[in-house]
Write a protein that holds these residues in place. Structure first.
Motif, mmCIF file in Angstrom:
data_model
loop_
_atom_site.group_PDB
_atom_site.id
_atom_site.type_symbol
_atom_site.label_atom_id
_atom_site.label_comp_id
_atom_site.label_asym_id
_atom_site.label_seq_id
_atom_site.Cartn_x
_atom_site.Cartn_y
_atom_site.Cartn_z
ATOM 1 N N LYS A 93 0.836 -1.200 0.000
ATOM 2 C CA LYS A 93 0.000 0.000 0.000
ATOM 3 C C LYS A 93 0.872 1.251 0.000
ATOM 4 C CE LYS A 93 -3.583 2.736 0.651
ATOM 5 N NZ LYS A 93 -4.408 3.181 -0.493
ATOM 6 N N GLY A 94 1.935 1.243 0.787
ATOM 7 C CA GLY A 94 2.817 2.394 0.836
ATOM 8 C C GLY A 94 3.490 2.670 -0.491
ATOM 9 N N ASP A 97 -10.444 -0.028 -3.660
ATOM 10 C CA ASP A 97 -10.970 -0.150 -5.021
ATOM 11 C C ASP A 97 -10.347 0.898 -5.932
ATOM 12 O OD1 ASP A 97 -12.559 -2.257 -4.247
ATOM 13 O OD2 ASP A 97 -14.389 -1.058 -4.044
ATOM 14 N N ASP A 98 -10.107 2.097 -5.400
ATOM 15 C CA ASP A 98 -9.447 3.146 -6.195
ATOM 16 C C ASP A 98 -8.020 2.741 -6.572
ATOM 17 O OD1 ASP A 98 -11.653 4.769 -6.208
ATOM 18 O OD2 ASP A 98 -10.945 6.096 -4.600
ATOM 19 N N ASP A 99 -7.330 2.098 -5.636
ATOM 20 C CA ASP A 99 -5.990 1.610 -5.944
ATOM 21 C C ASP A 99 -6.029 0.603 -7.087
ATOM 22 O OD1 ASP A 99 -4.752 3.073 -3.874
ATOM 23 O OD2 ASP A 99 -5.054 1.453 -2.428
ATOM 24 N N LEU A 100 -6.987 -0.305 -7.043
ATOM 25 C CA LEU A 100 -7.086 -1.324 -8.082
ATOM 26 C C LEU A 100 -7.475 -0.720 -9.423
ATOM 27 C CD1 LEU A 100 -8.775 -4.205 -6.058
ATOM 28 C CD2 LEU A 100 -6.376 -4.038 -6.771
ATOM 29 N N GLU A 101 -8.317 0.306 -9.399
ATOM 30 C CA GLU A 101 -8.653 0.998 -10.645
ATOM 31 C C GLU A 101 -7.412 1.661 -11.229
ATOM 32 O OE1 GLU A 101 -11.933 3.664 -10.300
ATOM 33 O OE2 GLU A 101 -13.292 2.141 -9.491
ATOM 34 N N TRP A 102 -6.587 2.250 -10.362
ATOM 35 C CA TRP A 102 -5.349 2.861 -10.833
ATOM 36 C C TRP A 102 -4.421 1.805 -11.421
ATOM 37 C CZ3 TRP A 102 -0.329 2.169 -8.747
ATOM 38 C CH2 TRP A 102 0.647 3.002 -9.315
ATOM 39 N N ILE A 103 -4.296 0.664 -10.742
ATOM 40 C CA ILE A 103 -3.461 -0.416 -11.255
ATOM 41 C C ILE A 103 -3.957 -0.889 -12.622
ATOM 42 C CG2 ILE A 103 -2.868 -2.856 -10.887
ATOM 43 C CD1 ILE A 103 -2.619 -2.155 -7.878
ATOM 44 N N ALA A 104 -5.271 -0.978 -12.771
ATOM 45 C CA ALA A 104 -5.839 -1.407 -14.059
ATOM 46 C C ALA A 104 -5.535 -0.411 -15.176
ATOM 47 C CB ALA A 104 -7.351 -1.598 -13.924
ATOM 48 N N SER A 105 -5.294 0.840 -14.804
ATOM 49 C CA SER A 105 -5.024 1.868 -15.808
ATOM 50 C C SER A 105 -3.561 1.897 -16.249
ATOM 51 C CB SER A 105 -5.396 3.247 -15.255
ATOM 52 O OG SER A 105 -4.441 3.706 -14.301
ATOM 53 N N LEU A 106 -2.703 1.130 -15.586
ATOM 54 C CA LEU A 106 -1.272 1.196 -15.886
ATOM 55 C C LEU A 106 -0.972 0.583 -17.255
ATOM 56 C CD1 LEU A 106 0.160 0.079 -12.422
ATOM 57 C CD2 LEU A 106 0.034 2.413 -13.336
ATOM 58 N N PRO A 107 0.009 1.132 -17.953
ATOM 59 C CA PRO A 107 0.401 0.557 -19.249
ATOM 60 C C PRO A 107 1.172 -0.739 -19.063
ATOM 61 C CG PRO A 107 1.905 2.317 -18.643
ATOM 62 C CD PRO A 107 0.822 2.312 -17.592
ATOM 63 N N VAL A 119 3.994 5.829 -5.536
ATOM 64 C CA VAL A 119 4.082 5.915 -6.991
ATOM 65 C C VAL A 119 2.859 6.613 -7.562
ATOM 66 C CG1 VAL A 119 4.295 4.583 -9.122
ATOM 67 C CG2 VAL A 119 5.521 3.839 -7.061
ATOM 68 N N ARG A 120 1.696 6.278 -7.059
ATOM 69 C CA ARG A 120 0.450 6.826 -7.587
ATOM 70 C C ARG A 120 0.369 8.334 -7.413
ATOM 71 N NH1 ARG A 120 -5.648 5.159 -5.432
ATOM 72 N NH2 ARG A 120 -6.789 6.517 -6.871
ATOM 73 N N ASN A 121 0.878 8.841 -6.311
ATOM 74 C CA ASN A 121 0.727 10.265 -5.994
ATOM 75 C C ASN A 121 1.904 11.118 -6.444
ATOM 76 O OD1 ASN A 121 -1.816 9.925 -4.697
ATOM 77 N ND2 ASN A 121 -0.769 9.129 -2.885
#
Length: 233
Positions: A65-66, A100-110, A71-73
């Motif tokens: 999570k950390g 769920d927001d984290d997983l949506e972000w992961i799904a958006s990764l190239p 990376v996300r921010n």
């Protein structure tokens, strides 16, 4: 650049290198936030420097999570989607601490990030296949050229001859592989090794040691390929 299939191109991010001072490509963090922060401090990272991860920022280590939050921010951090991210999306593995927001972000990764004459993927490029025939699984999991021999030589990076230089993780290495057309950076931080960065502009390698061995791994699954470091082309 030889094109991938339309499906892969939809998951392909291109970097304008003129926007950044230094560009660092970093091996698999696997939830090792302490080492990631130490590496960034060692690099004296600024907001004008870009960090590109080869994927597998999650799982196995103490603080997935950390690392995701870090990376996300960060506006100057990018990552491809590794096979461990894919396992979360497919429901094969779970991390309860991710939202769920984290997983949506992961799904958006190239699955591919490109720089001039450079590709960043998680697993590798199969030199026997046209680019357009590569699947997400190919890009995330390619390692051995032996059918069914995940850890049997020869490995894809020993056979690959370009044209782009491919930076990759996934295959855990005793030391970085630095070849004319392939650079392997997963030096097994989560297994007690190191977290390694490659300066894309200068060819300099920087590594920090693991603070602890978060998970054990058999010696047979940590490769020590006999390859020489070659000059940056």
């Amino acid at each position: 650049m030889t094109p991938f299939s339309e499906a892969i191109e939809a998951d392909h991010r291109r970097v304008n290198v003129a926007n950044w001072d230094q560009i660092y490509i970093v091996g698999d963090p696997h939830g090792c936030l302490t080492e990631l922060d130490e590496l960034c401090a060692t690099l004296d990272l600024t907001d004008n420097d870009l960090v590109v991860f080869v994927g597998d920022i999650v799982r196995k280590g103490p603080d997935s999570k950390g690392v995701v939050d870090r990376v996300r921010n960060a506006p100057n951090m990018l990552t491809v989607r590794g096979n461990n991210e894919e396992k979360l999306l497919r429901g094969d593995k779970q991390l309860d601490e991710l939202t769920d927001d984290d997983l949506e972000w992961i799904a958006s990764l190239p699955v591919v990030i490109s720089l001039p004459n450079t590709l960043v993927v998680h697993g590798g490029i199969d030199p026997r296949k046209p680019r357009a025939d590569h699947t997400v699984d190919d890009l995330q999991n390619t390692r051995s050229m032996v059918p069914g021999g995940s850890y049997d030589p020869p490995y894809w990076f020993e056979e690959y001859a370009g044209p782009e230089r491919v930076f990759f993780g996934h295959t855990v290495l005793e030391k970085p592989v630095v070849r004319e057309h392939a650079v392997g950076l997963d030096t097994g931080c989560v297994y007690g090794g190191e977290l390694t960065a490659y300066n894309w502009r200068t060819g300099e390698l920087t590594a920090v040691p693991a603070a602890e061995t978060a998970i054990d791994r058999s010696e047979e699954k940590i490769l020590d390929p006999k390859v020489s470091v070659v000059p940056t082309p």
